[in-house]
Design a protein around this motif. Sequence first.
Motif, short mmCIF file in Angstrom:
data_model
loop_
_atom_site.label_atom_id
_atom_site.label_comp_id
_atom_site.label_asym_id
_atom_site.label_seq_id
_atom_site.Cartn_x
_atom_site.Cartn_y
_atom_site.Cartn_z
N MET A 197 19.97 12.58 -13.21
CA MET A 197 19.14 12.60 -14.48
C MET A 197 20.53 12.37 -15.68
SD MET A 197 16.63 16.05 -14.16
CE MET A 197 17.78 16.66 -13.20
N TYR A 198 20.14 11.70 -16.62
CA TYR A 198 21.23 11.49 -17.71
C TYR A 198 20.75 11.86 -18.82
CZ TYR A 198 24.30 8.86 -21.09
OH TYR A 198 25.09 8.78 -21.88
N HIS A 199 21.38 12.58 -19.82
CA HIS A 199 20.95 12.82 -21.00
C HIS A 199 21.62 12.13 -22.38
CE1 HIS A 199 18.52 15.95 -19.05
NE2 HIS A 199 19.68 15.82 -18.27
N GLU A 200 21.21 11.17 -23.06
CA GLU A 200 21.48 10.62 -23.95
C GLU A 200 22.03 11.28 -25.43
OE1 GLU A 200 23.59 7.26 -25.85
OE2 GLU A 200 22.44 7.32 -23.76
N GLU A 201 21.33 12.53 -25.62
CA GLU A 201 21.42 13.27 -26.61
C GLU A 201 20.95 14.77 -26.41
OE1 GLU A 201 18.77 12.24 -30.11
OE2 GLU A 201 18.04 10.69 -28.88
N VAL A 202 21.07 15.58 -27.30
CA VAL A 202 20.55 17.02 -27.42
C VAL A 202 19.04 17.09 -27.24
CG1 VAL A 202 20.60 19.24 -28.23
CG2 VAL A 202 22.55 17.98 -28.39
N GLY A 203 18.40 17.78 -26.19
CA GLY A 203 17.17 17.81 -26.17
C GLY A 203 16.40 19.27 -25.88
N TYR A 204 15.17 19.54 -25.70
CA TYR A 204 14.62 20.59 -25.68
C TYR A 204 13.74 20.68 -24.60
CZ TYR A 204 16.75 20.00 -30.36
OH TYR A 204 17.61 19.80 -31.29
N ASN A 205 13.72 22.02 -23.89
CA ASN A 205 12.63 22.29 -23.10
C ASN A 205 11.38 22.73 -23.66
OD1 ASN A 205 11.49 22.76 -20.70
ND2 ASN A 205 12.62 24.30 -20.13
N TYR A 206 10.70 22.05 -24.26
CA TYR A 206 9.38 22.41 -24.84
C TYR A 206 8.31 22.06 -23.96
CZ TYR A 206 11.71 23.32 -29.27
OH TYR A 206 12.67 23.67 -30.19
N ARG A 207 8.33 21.87 -22.58
CA ARG A 207 7.21 21.36 -21.69
C ARG A 207 6.28 22.60 -21.49
NH1 ARG A 207 10.87 19.28 -17.04
NH2 ARG A 207 11.74 21.51 -17.33
N MET A 208 5.15 22.24 -21.39
CA MET A 208 4.09 23.12 -20.91
C MET A 208 3.97 23.00 -19.31
SD MET A 208 -0.24 23.30 -21.52
CE MET A 208 0.08 24.21 -23.13
N PRO A 209 3.78 24.31 -18.72
CA PRO A 209 3.62 24.25 -17.12
C PRO A 209 2.31 23.71 -16.82
CG PRO A 209 4.21 26.31 -17.80
CD PRO A 209 3.96 25.68 -19.15
N ASN A 210 2.02 23.09 -15.42
CA ASN A 210 0.84 22.45 -15.14
C ASN A 210 -0.22 23.54 -14.94
OD1 ASN A 210 -0.34 20.18 -14.27
ND2 ASN A 210 -0.54 21.13 -12.39
N LEU A 211 -0.01 24.84 -14.77
CA LEU A 211 -0.91 25.86 -14.66
C LEU A 211 -1.73 25.93 -16.06
CD1 LEU A 211 0.90 28.62 -12.72
CD2 LEU A 211 -1.16 27.75 -12.15
N LEU A 212 -0.82 26.03 -17.03
CA LEU A 212 -1.46 26.17 -18.50
C LEU A 212 -2.25 25.10 -18.82
CD1 LEU A 212 1.28 28.31 -20.53
CD2 LEU A 212 -0.30 29.22 -18.88
N ALA A 213 -1.77 23.99 -18.55
CA ALA A 213 -2.35 22.53 -18.84
C ALA A 213 -3.83 22.59 -18.08
CB ALA A 213 -1.62 21.48 -18.49
N ALA A 214 -3.82 23.36 -17.06
CA ALA A 214 -5.11 23.12 -16.10
C ALA A 214 -6.12 23.88 -16.98
CB ALA A 214 -5.08 23.70 -14.82
N MET A 215 -5.48 25.27 -17.51
CA MET A 215 -6.33 26.02 -18.15
C MET A 215 -6.85 25.28 -19.46
SD MET A 215 -5.81 29.78 -19.60
CE MET A 215 -7.07 31.06 -20.17
N GLY A 216 -6.03 24.54 -20.05
CA GLY A 216 -6.26 23.92 -21.45
C GLY A 216 -7.40 22.96 -21.14
N CYS A 217 -7.35 22.13 -20.00
CA CYS A 217 -8.50 21.09 -19.87
C CYS A 217 -9.95 21.74 -19.45
CB CYS A 217 -7.95 20.47 -18.28
SG CYS A 217 -6.75 19.29 -18.64
#
Length: 367
Positions: free
Chosen positions: A218-238
């Motif tokens: 994994m390579y990171h070109e610039e500063v990033g953010y861990n704003y991802r939603m877990p699959n568990l919560l996405a399943a509830m969203g669906c």
Amino acid sequence: MIPLCIPEIRGNEWKYIKECLDTNWVSSVGSYVDRFEIEFSKYVNAKKAVVTMNGTAALDLALRSLSIGPGDEVIVPSLTFISPVNTIRYVGATPVFADVCRGTFVMDTNKIEELITPKTRAIIPVHIYGHPVDMDKLMSIAKKHNLYVIEDATESLGSMYSGKATGTIGDIGCFSFNGNKLITTGAGGMLVTNDEKTGERAKYLATQTKTITDNGAMYHEEVGYNYRMPNLLAAMGCAQLENIEEYIRIKRENANIYNELLKDLKGITLPIEKSNVKNVHWLYSIVIEDEHVLTRDELIKKLGENGVQARPFFMPVHKMKPYENCRHSGMKITDDLANRGINLPSSVGLKKIEIEQICDIIRNATL
């Protein structure tokens, strides 16, 4: 106690979440993450959707995706939940407060141009409690002054403005799936845009600016953010999204019941719905005028004593310590509504008999 606004779980939530558990796809990589983004973007008719861990993260991501930062100013209402204002500070920019309209509680577009300076980069309209801002006029102002528009649609999923879903009219729209929202994932949010480049930029920043090399590193070109939603919560969203039209129908039907039962009471101003909008009434909100026999806080107390949870309107952000020195257009309407407004129970599961009980308490308070 009749609660203010609680989740409605009635569909495939258990089934989809169990599938995540059974297959071990519980984190931010999994089929439901992509599925939720695709299905949500189709529902609101946006080209790109990026799921996030909450609505605040979506707002922060929106500002960063548009390169708004130190030295910039962003116009925002003061009568709002504090998230959009805080995120302006997160990126190092400065909030500038606009007053709101008395009837709709949302940003007064007539007060925007007087706040614009050479430092202004964006406007964040907040569709508070479900009623859309006057987006035609706001977009005209933004175009005239070359400004970005980031819609805070965290309270207005299901609301429409001139046939378009709130959140899809500006450059970026942000939604929340907190437990009290129309649909919920427990915690979660979504950024939507009709600009593919902006959407890809948002996704890149939200996933730690991660690039996978040929050997799997994994390579990171610039500063990033861990704003991802877990699959568990996405399943509830669906699962929640599958029932959204029914939830909207119930919300609007309940608002009509409230309107009918409260329409003749002296000293109470009811929420409105302008002719070109569809108000989802995320929270059913009334204003207590001077003619009422009780003050706003006295009525909240009386409701509480009778087993009904009610809440005052948001406190004005411009009066809070971190923001009391920020520039604004004059907050006469904001201050007045903040002292008079009440949110009444608005859960999807709220029954007609409970609305009648709530309205009886309010009616008896006037006798």
